[in-house]
Design a protein around this motif. Sequence first.
Motif, PDB file in Angstrom:
ATOM      1  N   GLY A 109      25.953  33.549  -9.074  1.00 57.49           N
ATOM      2  CA  GLY A 109      25.689  34.534 -10.115  1.00 57.49           C
ATOM      3  C   GLY A 109      25.107  35.857  -9.648  1.00 57.49           C
ATOM      4  O   GLY A 109      24.834  36.732 -10.480  1.00 57.49           O
ATOM      5  N   PHE A 110      24.917  36.040  -8.355  1.00 55.24           N
ATOM      6  CA  PHE A 110      24.325  37.294  -7.878  1.00 55.24           C
ATOM      7  C   PHE A 110      25.278  38.478  -8.072  1.00 55.24           C
ATOM      8  O   PHE A 110      24.857  39.551  -8.493  1.00 55.24           O
ATOM      9  CB  PHE A 110      23.906  37.174  -6.410  1.00 55.24           C
ATOM     10  CG  PHE A 110      22.791  36.187  -6.210  1.00 55.24           C
ATOM     11  CD1 PHE A 110      21.493  36.498  -6.580  1.00 55.24           C
ATOM     12  CD2 PHE A 110      23.041  34.934  -5.669  1.00 55.24           C
ATOM     13  CE1 PHE A 110      20.462  35.598  -6.412  1.00 55.24           C
ATOM     14  CE2 PHE A 110      22.016  34.019  -5.494  1.00 55.24           C
ATOM     15  CZ  PHE A 110      20.727  34.348  -5.861  1.00 55.24           C
ATOM     16  N   GLY A 111      26.556  38.293  -7.750  1.00 53.61           N
ATOM     17  CA  GLY A 111      27.540  39.350  -7.976  1.00 53.61           C
ATOM     18  C   GLY A 111      27.659  39.674  -9.455  1.00 53.61           C
ATOM     19  O   GLY A 111      27.748  40.843  -9.846  1.00 53.61           O
ATOM     20  N   HIS A 112      27.659  38.650 -10.288  1.00 55.40           N
ATOM     21  CA  HIS A 112      27.727  38.834 -11.737  1.00 55.40           C
ATOM     22  C   HIS A 112      26.542  39.663 -12.223  1.00 55.40           C
ATOM     23  O   HIS A 112      26.707  40.584 -13.046  1.00 55.40           O
ATOM     24  CB  HIS A 112      27.763  37.471 -12.432  1.00 55.40           C
ATOM     25  CG  HIS A 112      27.947  37.564 -13.905  1.00 55.40           C
ATOM     26  ND1 HIS A 112      26.891  37.707 -14.780  1.00 55.40           N
ATOM     27  CD2 HIS A 112      29.058  37.553 -14.664  1.00 55.40           C
ATOM     28  CE1 HIS A 112      27.344  37.772 -16.013  1.00 55.40           C
ATOM     29  NE2 HIS A 112      28.665  37.687 -15.978  1.00 55.40           N
ATOM     30  N   ALA A 113      25.355  39.360 -11.720  1.00 54.56           N
ATOM     31  CA  ALA A 113      24.165  40.115 -12.130  1.00 54.56           C
ATOM     32  C   ALA A 113      24.279  41.580 -11.719  1.00 54.56           C
ATOM     33  O   ALA A 113      23.913  42.477 -12.495  1.00 54.56           O
ATOM     34  CB  ALA A 113      22.909  39.481 -11.517  1.00 54.56           C
ATOM     35  N   LEU A 114      24.808  41.830 -10.523  1.00 51.91           N
ATOM     36  CA  LEU A 114      24.993  43.211 -10.080  1.00 51.91           C
ATOM     37  C   LEU A 114      26.022  43.937 -10.936  1.00 51.91           C
ATOM     38  O   LEU A 114      25.820  45.101 -11.318  1.00 51.91           O
ATOM     39  CB  LEU A 114      25.426  43.250  -8.613  1.00 51.91           C
ATOM     40  CG  LEU A 114      24.344  42.921  -7.592  1.00 51.91           C
ATOM     41  CD1 LEU A 114      24.961  42.704  -6.216  1.00 51.91           C
ATOM     42  CD2 LEU A 114      23.294  44.020  -7.551  1.00 51.91           C
TER      43      LEU A 114
END
Length: 190
Positions: free
Chosen positions: A136-141
């Motif tokens: 989910g890190f890319g999604h958060a960015l």
Amino acid sequence: VRPAVRSDIAELSKVLGRAFFDDPVMAWMLPDPQARRRKLHKLFAGLTRHHHLARGGVEIAGAESGIAAAALWDPPDQWRHTPAEELRAAPSMLLTFGKAVRRGMQVSELMKRSHPDEPHWYLAVIGSDPQVRGDGFGHALMRSRLDRCDAEFAPAYLESSNPDNIGYYQRFGFEVTGEITLPDGGPVMY
């Protein structure tokens, strides 16, 4: 998610180097996997240090272990590199690509021709460390900057160097508007 600062460049560039290790365009630019593993982070350090960070669009997403993902965005009408930025970044580009730097210049020129004319937020690079990909890190960015785009009523634009990522970007509302065929038998960007 937080804005990156100068002291983040070393770590975020290594994260992006690992994230783009298997990228079709990067593998075409640096076909030797050992050289790609050793050098790719230099590209992202140079781009961040000499262009993106000053424009305020570099964000990182963190995990307990440090930086997990990074995104390099440029605000509307600020995606073009100035001649001074290109000159300052030249050593990083040469250290990364060596003789293949001409290919990089061709790719850059083709990408410039494909940019929309209307002002837009430009996502130049986004990547997650492969060890945390899918967490989910890319999604958060993406959400962080796209929420800002929505608030500003500003469109966003990117090139996908990996066809496997097109569906991911489409989930955020991006649409394929064209293809960039790279020279010398290179891959296609979308």
